[in-house]
Scaffold this motif. Structure first.
Motif, short mmCIF file in Angstrom:
data_model
loop_
_atom_site.label_atom_id
_atom_site.label_comp_id
_atom_site.label_asym_id
_atom_site.label_seq_id
_atom_site.Cartn_x
_atom_site.Cartn_y
_atom_site.Cartn_z
N GLN A 1 -13.94 -1.20 -24.68
CA GLN A 1 -13.87 -0.70 -23.31
C GLN A 1 -12.52 -1.03 -22.67
O GLN A 1 -11.92 -0.19 -21.99
CB GLN A 1 -15.01 -1.29 -22.48
N ASN A 2 -12.05 -2.26 -22.90
CA ASN A 2 -10.75 -2.63 -22.34
C ASN A 2 -9.61 -1.91 -23.04
O ASN A 2 -8.57 -1.64 -22.44
CB ASN A 2 -10.55 -4.14 -22.45
N ALA A 3 -9.79 -1.58 -24.33
CA ALA A 3 -8.73 -0.90 -25.08
C ALA A 3 -8.47 0.50 -24.55
O ALA A 3 -7.38 1.05 -24.74
CB ALA A 3 -9.11 -0.84 -26.56
N ARG A 4 -9.47 1.10 -23.89
CA ARG A 4 -9.26 2.44 -23.33
C ARG A 4 -8.20 2.43 -22.24
O ARG A 4 -7.56 3.45 -21.97
CB ARG A 4 -10.57 2.98 -22.77
N TYR A 5 -8.03 1.28 -21.59
CA TYR A 5 -7.06 1.18 -20.50
C TYR A 5 -5.75 0.54 -20.95
O TYR A 5 -4.78 0.52 -20.19
CB TYR A 5 -7.64 0.36 -19.35
N TYR A 6 -5.72 0.01 -22.19
CA TYR A 6 -4.51 -0.64 -22.69
C TYR A 6 -3.59 0.42 -23.28
O TYR A 6 -3.97 1.17 -24.17
CB TYR A 6 -4.86 -1.67 -23.75
N GLY A 7 -2.37 0.48 -22.79
CA GLY A 7 -1.42 1.44 -23.31
C GLY A 7 -1.63 2.86 -22.81
O GLY A 7 -1.10 3.80 -23.40
N ARG A 8 -2.39 3.03 -21.75
CA ARG A 8 -2.59 4.39 -21.22
C ARG A 8 -1.27 4.90 -20.64
O ARG A 8 -0.59 4.20 -19.88
CB ARG A 8 -3.66 4.37 -20.13
N PRO A 9 -0.86 6.12 -21.02
CA PRO A 9 0.43 6.65 -20.53
C PRO A 9 0.47 6.72 -19.01
O PRO A 9 -0.52 7.05 -18.36
CB PRO A 9 0.49 8.05 -21.16
N ARG A 10 1.61 6.39 -18.46
CA ARG A 10 1.81 6.44 -17.01
C ARG A 10 3.20 6.99 -16.74
O ARG A 10 4.18 6.56 -17.35
CB ARG A 10 1.66 5.04 -16.41
N SER A 11 3.27 7.93 -15.84
CA SER A 11 4.56 8.55 -15.52
C SER A 11 5.40 7.56 -14.70
O SER A 11 5.00 7.13 -13.61
CB SER A 11 4.34 9.84 -14.73
N ILE A 12 6.56 7.19 -15.25
CA ILE A 12 7.43 6.24 -14.56
C ILE A 12 8.85 6.45 -15.06
O ILE A 12 9.08 6.76 -16.23
CB ILE A 12 6.97 4.78 -14.81
N SER A 13 9.81 6.32 -14.17
CA SER A 13 11.20 6.47 -14.56
C SER A 13 11.70 5.19 -15.22
O SER A 13 11.08 4.12 -15.11
CB SER A 13 12.06 6.78 -13.33
N ALA A 14 12.82 5.31 -15.91
CA ALA A 14 13.38 4.15 -16.61
C ALA A 14 13.76 3.05 -15.62
O ALA A 14 13.53 1.86 -15.87
CB ALA A 14 14.59 4.58 -17.44
N VAL A 15 14.32 3.43 -14.49
CA VAL A 15 14.73 2.44 -13.50
C VAL A 15 13.52 1.71 -12.92
O VAL A 15 13.52 0.48 -12.76
CB VAL A 15 15.55 3.11 -12.38
N ASP A 16 12.46 2.46 -12.60
CA ASP A 16 11.26 1.83 -12.05
C ASP A 16 10.60 0.90 -13.06
O ASP A 16 10.11 -0.18 -12.72
CB ASP A 16 10.27 2.90 -11.59
N ALA A 17 10.58 1.32 -14.34
CA ALA A 17 9.99 0.48 -15.38
C ALA A 17 10.77 -0.82 -15.53
O ALA A 17 10.18 -1.91 -15.66
CB ALA A 17 9.94 1.23 -16.71
#
Length: 234
Positions: free
Chosen positions: A93-109
């Motif tokens: 159940q926790n693995a479903r949320y681990y590594g989920r893609p999220r839109s983010i710019s390089a600077v914000d990351a």
């Protein structure tokens, strides 16, 4: 001694008869359903084992097991297996949320990671002040500081590159607008194949071998096979 439960009267049947009846559930016996409260039971996984009277057990399963506590769900080996099943379910159940893609710019990351690294360094610094002789803690503290320094350097480079990209796009837009207006004032069609060929030749000359890609100004002459319009007297 108490009396034994009566057997079903059908020949060869091994189940017991329903109370106050001569047959088991398999042969027509009907069990009176006893109320178990107001909580709904249809959403709970049920045991499903075969009862002594031939019916199916309608008790809830033990968590992580396939049987209720009466039909083997409370035995030590089943309970150990149930604990493993529950732990595996939580991990999945926790693995479903681990590594989920999220839109983010390089600077914000980089900014988010920089803030986390700074928090780690601050916490490790307070721990190291209380335990200055801890070699392992000192090694982790040094590694986190190195990670923080690399992030800060990458952050500066990313912002510089981002700013350079914005400036380059603005320069290209301004150059395109200036060329278009200049050609229109000279009476040429900017979309003419001849004009486009001449402009492309001069642009290739600017960006050719040995030329810097960051040239901000150029001297160019528009050559056309068409005669220029005569001046209009005022």
């Amino acid at each position: 001694m108490g009396t034994r439960d009566p057997k079903c009267t059908e020949a060869g049947c091994r189940f017991i008869a329903v109370p106050d009846q001569d047959v088991c559930i398999r042969h027509g016996g009907v069990v009176q359903v006893r109320p178990v409260g107001t909580a709904p039971m249809d959403h709970m996984p049920l045991c499903g084992a075969t009862r002594r009277d031939g019916g199916l057990c309608r008790q809830p399963r033990m968590k992580g097991a396939t049987r209720c506590r009466i039909h083997g769900g409370s035995t030590p080996q089943v309970r150990r297996k149930a604990q493993e099943v529950v732990a595996q379910s939580i991990i999945e159940q926790n693995a479903r949320y681990y590594g989920r893609p999220r839109s983010i710019s390089a600077v914000d990351a980089l900014t988010e990671e920089l803030h986390r690294a700074q928090g780690h360094v601050d916490w490790l610094g307070t721990q190291l002040a209380a335990r200055p002789q801890d070699a392992n803690l000192l090694a982790v503290y040094a590694a986190e500081r190195g990670h923080l320094a690399k992030l800060a350097d990458a952050m500066v480079r990313a912002k510089v590159d981002d700013r350079r990209t914005v400036l380059t796009e603005q320069m290209i837009e301004g150059l395109d607008l200036a060329l278009t207006r200049s050609l229109q004032e000279l009476g040429h069609d900017p979309n003419s194949p001849v004009v486009r060929k001449v402009v492309a030749r001069h642009l290739r000359g600017i960006s050719g071998p040995g030329r810097s890609p960051e040239v901000t100004a150029m001297d160019a002459e528009v050559v056309s096979d068409y005669s220029l319009p005569e001046p209009v007297p005022f």
